[in-house]
Design a protein around this motif. Structure first.
Motif, mmCIF file in Angstrom:
data_model
loop_
_atom_site.group_PDB
_atom_site.id
_atom_site.type_symbol
_atom_site.label_atom_id
_atom_site.label_comp_id
_atom_site.label_asym_id
_atom_site.label_seq_id
_atom_site.Cartn_x
_atom_site.Cartn_y
_atom_site.Cartn_z
ATOM 1 N N GLY A 148 17.680 7.056 10.414
ATOM 2 C CA GLY A 148 18.365 6.896 8.974
ATOM 3 C C GLY A 148 19.744 5.967 9.210
ATOM 4 O O GLY A 148 20.072 5.913 7.849
ATOM 5 N N ILE A 149 19.410 4.935 10.355
ATOM 6 C CA ILE A 149 20.946 4.723 9.997
ATOM 7 C C ILE A 149 20.639 3.369 9.186
ATOM 8 O O ILE A 149 21.289 3.002 8.141
ATOM 9 N N TYR A 150 19.165 2.817 8.534
ATOM 10 C CA TYR A 150 18.797 2.231 8.125
ATOM 11 C C TYR A 150 18.160 2.925 6.833
ATOM 12 O O TYR A 150 17.606 3.710 7.420
ATOM 13 N N ARG A 151 17.617 2.644 5.921
ATOM 14 C CA ARG A 151 16.863 3.530 5.096
ATOM 15 C C ARG A 151 15.556 2.176 4.256
ATOM 16 O O ARG A 151 15.348 1.261 3.493
ATOM 17 N N SER A 152 14.435 2.803 4.401
ATOM 18 C CA SER A 152 13.518 1.873 3.987
ATOM 19 C C SER A 152 13.596 2.184 2.250
ATOM 20 O O SER A 152 14.502 2.722 1.226
ATOM 21 N N VAL A 153 13.032 0.950 1.473
ATOM 22 C CA VAL A 153 14.129 1.043 -0.170
ATOM 23 C C VAL A 153 12.567 1.136 -0.696
ATOM 24 O O VAL A 153 11.589 1.217 -1.046
ATOM 25 N N VAL A 154 13.366 2.048 -1.460
ATOM 26 C CA VAL A 154 12.555 2.451 -3.256
ATOM 27 C C VAL A 154 12.157 1.187 -3.798
ATOM 28 O O VAL A 154 13.721 0.368 -4.498
ATOM 29 N N HIS A 155 11.317 1.071 -4.103
ATOM 30 C CA HIS A 155 10.881 0.043 -4.999
ATOM 31 C C HIS A 155 9.996 0.239 -6.402
ATOM 32 O O HIS A 155 8.930 0.723 -5.710
ATOM 33 N N ARG A 156 9.737 -0.670 -7.623
ATOM 34 C CA ARG A 156 8.576 -0.636 -8.339
ATOM 35 C C ARG A 156 8.394 -1.667 -8.394
ATOM 36 O O ARG A 156 8.961 -2.568 -8.562
ATOM 37 N N VAL A 157 7.116 -1.953 -9.581
ATOM 38 C CA VAL A 157 6.889 -3.232 -10.324
ATOM 39 C C VAL A 157 6.289 -2.991 -11.534
ATOM 40 O O VAL A 157 5.632 -2.178 -11.905
ATOM 41 N N THR A 158 7.708 -4.057 -12.124
ATOM 42 C CA THR A 158 7.461 -3.943 -13.941
ATOM 43 C C THR A 158 5.964 -5.060 -14.329
ATOM 44 O O THR A 158 6.226 -5.879 -13.645
ATOM 45 N N VAL A 159 5.528 -4.693 -15.518
ATOM 46 C CA VAL A 159 4.805 -5.647 -15.561
ATOM 47 C C VAL A 159 5.091 -6.522 -17.035
ATOM 48 O O VAL A 159 6.671 -6.443 -17.387
ATOM 49 N N ASN A 160 4.417 -7.640 -17.431
ATOM 50 C CA ASN A 160 5.109 -8.387 -18.580
ATOM 51 C C ASN A 160 3.725 -8.699 -19.785
ATOM 52 O O ASN A 160 3.040 -9.190 -19.016
ATOM 53 N N LYS A 161 4.887 -8.893 -20.693
ATOM 54 C CA LYS A 161 3.745 -9.657 -21.496
ATOM 55 C C LYS A 161 3.178 -11.179 -21.745
ATOM 56 O O LYS A 161 2.047 -11.542 -21.833
ATOM 57 N N ASP A 162 3.972 -11.648 -20.457
ATOM 58 C CA ASP A 162 3.635 -13.152 -20.789
ATOM 59 C C ASP A 162 2.793 -13.939 -19.917
ATOM 60 O O ASP A 162 2.070 -15.119 -19.676
ATOM 61 N N VAL A 163 2.923 -13.386 -18.453
ATOM 62 C CA VAL A 163 2.893 -14.741 -17.380
ATOM 63 C C VAL A 163 1.807 -13.194 -16.516
ATOM 64 O O VAL A 163 1.832 -12.545 -15.953
ATOM 65 N N ASN A 164 0.299 -13.667 -16.239
ATOM 66 C CA ASN A 164 0.235 -13.082 -14.744
ATOM 67 C C ASN A 164 0.826 -13.809 -13.081
ATOM 68 O O ASN A 164 1.006 -13.897 -12.753
ATOM 69 N N ARG A 165 1.314 -11.727 -12.961
ATOM 70 C CA ARG A 165 1.832 -12.717 -12.111
ATOM 71 C C ARG A 165 1.126 -11.942 -10.569
ATOM 72 O O ARG A 165 0.538 -10.666 -10.694
ATOM 73 N N LEU A 166 1.121 -12.893 -9.378
ATOM 74 C CA LEU A 166 0.569 -12.652 -8.074
ATOM 75 C C LEU A 166 1.579 -12.051 -7.091
ATOM 76 O O LEU A 166 2.998 -12.838 -7.310
ATOM 77 N N SER A 167 1.475 -11.111 -6.236
ATOM 78 C CA SER A 167 2.302 -10.988 -4.651
ATOM 79 C C SER A 167 1.367 -10.716 -3.689
ATOM 80 O O SER A 167 0.260 -10.755 -3.906
ATOM 81 N N PHE A 168 2.079 -10.868 -2.505
ATOM 82 C CA PHE A 168 1.112 -10.787 -1.146
ATOM 83 C C PHE A 168 2.460 -9.422 -0.809
ATOM 84 O O PHE A 168 3.901 -10.250 -0.505
ATOM 85 N N ALA A 169 2.024 -8.465 -0.262
ATOM 86 C CA ALA A 169 2.829 -8.340 0.362
ATOM 87 C C ALA A 169 2.272 -7.327 1.404
ATOM 88 O O ALA A 169 0.618 -6.980 2.191
ATOM 89 N N SER A 170 3.337 -8.479 2.236
ATOM 90 C CA SER A 170 2.267 -8.416 3.622
ATOM 91 C C SER A 170 2.886 -7.240 4.711
ATOM 92 O O SER A 170 4.804 -7.052 5.218
ATOM 93 N N LEU A 171 2.849 -5.885 4.898
ATOM 94 C CA LEU A 171 2.861 -4.720 5.941
ATOM 95 C C LEU A 171 2.683 -4.139 7.311
ATOM 96 O O LEU A 171 1.556 -4.618 7.182
ATOM 97 N N HIS A 172 3.562 -4.975 7.571
ATOM 98 C CA HIS A 172 3.459 -4.734 9.403
ATOM 99 C C HIS A 172 3.917 -3.397 10.201
ATOM 100 O O HIS A 172 4.952 -2.868 9.309
ATOM 101 N N SER A 173 3.024 -3.472 11.070
ATOM 102 C CA SER A 173 3.168 -1.906 11.625
ATOM 103 C C SER A 173 3.520 -1.821 12.835
ATOM 104 O O SER A 173 2.411 -2.833 14.055
ATOM 105 N N LEU A 174 3.578 -1.115 13.042
ATOM 106 C CA LEU A 174 2.846 -0.609 15.123
ATOM 107 C C LEU A 174 1.550 -0.219 14.774
ATOM 108 O O LEU A 174 0.813 0.118 13.585
ATOM 109 N N PRO A 175 1.201 -0.484 16.501
ATOM 110 C CA PRO A 175 -0.725 -0.295 15.786
ATOM 111 C C PRO A 175 -0.879 1.446 15.345
ATOM 112 O O PRO A 175 0.163 2.066 15.109
#
Ligand code: OGA
Ligand code: NI
Length: 357
Positions: free
Chosen positions: A279-306
């Motif tokens: 708990g010294i560090y906290r995971s960040v709460v996030h969200r994604v907004t959308v827009n009228k003008d451009v198609n947005r792309l993202s690559f979210a690379s989720l790394h974890s233990l096995p």
């Protein structure tokens, strides 16, 4: 299998991309958020007063300057659970190629993408829309393809064969993010006073899920979202975005827009680091907004233990004054949770906390 997918899902599946292409003037009712959950899209929000951290990683490799970079990382993790990185070692052509392959994938005709559709969260390669189109009460303006990516040779044959460049271009980017993740987790362990190698073995054999997201132009961005507020189950998520759209929640519960910085990558702390750091560090709460003008792309690379390896608070960070605040959990526990629960109602990390009040 393809037939089964079509029969079971074909009738109720409409991608966000198909809606945008059909030119709908309004979002269908299932995308409309209750007023309290709608985003504020004023361009001034979050961009003026708050400077989100941008960390130059080139000095990480210089023994004399490394401590100052570690310090910057510590400050960013404590304040935001988030930072952007420059000079991270992944070339702009590798990033551009990955975005290009994703563009080509989402531009394919629906029937091609539907070959990979699945609403089963355990499927290692799956195409979908929203979070889970089969169970979401509110839908989100996002299409995605998610695939396991590490070790690459184990999974790459299951990845899309169309467009033909996909495996090679996205494969290169995946391998590069795996290397970067290792360097970042070493730095984060060090910033917590742990050995640099604290999670070395687990990370080497760890899992990596690449979520490739597409947020098409949306006719009513003020009443819909691309993704709801959430934190990632990962240790770290490394995010590449083609344009602005991500927002993070700060300590005062304000939503801050993350600026687009050419060539930079975003680093987000996930639930595994929150647990490991007790708990010294906290995971960040996030969200994604959308827009009228451009198609947005993202690559979210989720790394974890096995997959089945449990993460628990580092023993060095647990003592009488600061007892373990979390139980342990694995990536697999997270998958079990989301297959039965709605993440927008209760965060997974809250179920891992020892003191649930
Ligand atoms: C995710 C995520 C953010 C984005 O895939 O978990 O938060 O900007 N993506 O696409
Ligand atoms: Ni996320």
């Amino acid at each position: 299998m393809e037939e089964t997918n079509k029969n079971v899902l074909g009738d109720c599946f409409t991608s966000a991309m198909a809606l945008t292409e059909s030119g709908v003037p309004h979002v269908p009712t299932r995308y409309i958020l209750p007023p309290s959950q709608r985003p504020v899209l004023s361009p001034s929000i979050g961009t003026g007063s708050i400077n989100l951290p941008v960390i130059d990683l080139s000095f990480l490799h210089d023994p004399l300057l490394r401590p100052s970079v570690i310090h910057e990382i510590e400050m960013a993790c404590k304040e935001f659970g988030f930072f952007q990185v420059t000079n991270h070692g992944i070339s702009s052509s590798v990033m551009r190629d990955a975005l290009d392959a994703a563009t080509r994938f989402f531009d394919l005709p629906s029937h091609e993408k539907m070959l990979l559709v699945s609403d089963d969260v355990h499927t290692p390669v799956r195409y979908g829309t929203s979070i889970n189109h089969a169970t979401d009460s509110v839908h989100y303006w996002r299409d995605f393809i998610k695939h396991y990516s590490h070790p690459l040779s184990k999974w790459i044959n299951l990845w899309p064969s169309n467009p033909p460049c996909y495996k090679q271009k996205v494969g290169k980017y995946s391998e590069a993010t795996h290397v970067l993740h290792k360097q970042l987790i070493e730095a984060i362990s060090e910033s917590l006073g742990l050995e640099k190698s604290y999670l070395q073995e687990e990370i080497e054999e760890g899992s990596q899920v690449m979520a490739v997201n597409c947020y098409p132009e949306c006719p009513q961005p003020g009443i819909a979202l691309g993704m709801p507020p959430h934190s990632d189950f990962s240790s770290l998520t490394i995010l590449l975005q083609s344009s602005q759209g991500l927002q993070i929640k700060d300590k005062n519960n304000n939503w801050i827009c993350v600026p687009y910085i050419e060539g930079a990558l975003i680093v987000q702390l996930g639930d595994q680091v929150e647990v490991m750091s007790n708990g010294i560090y906290r995971s960040v709460v996030h969200r994604v907004t959308v827009n009228k003008d451009v198609n947005r792309l993202s690559f979210a690379s989720l790394h974890s233990l096995p997959m089945n390896k449990k993460i628990s608070p580092a023993p060095q960070l647990v003592n009488e004054d600061k007892p373990a605040a979390y139980g342990d959990f694995s990536f697999n526990d997270f998958l079990e949770y989301i297959s039965r629960n709605d993440l927008t109602k209760q965060r997974f990390i809250d179920t891992v906390k020892k003191n649930k009040f």
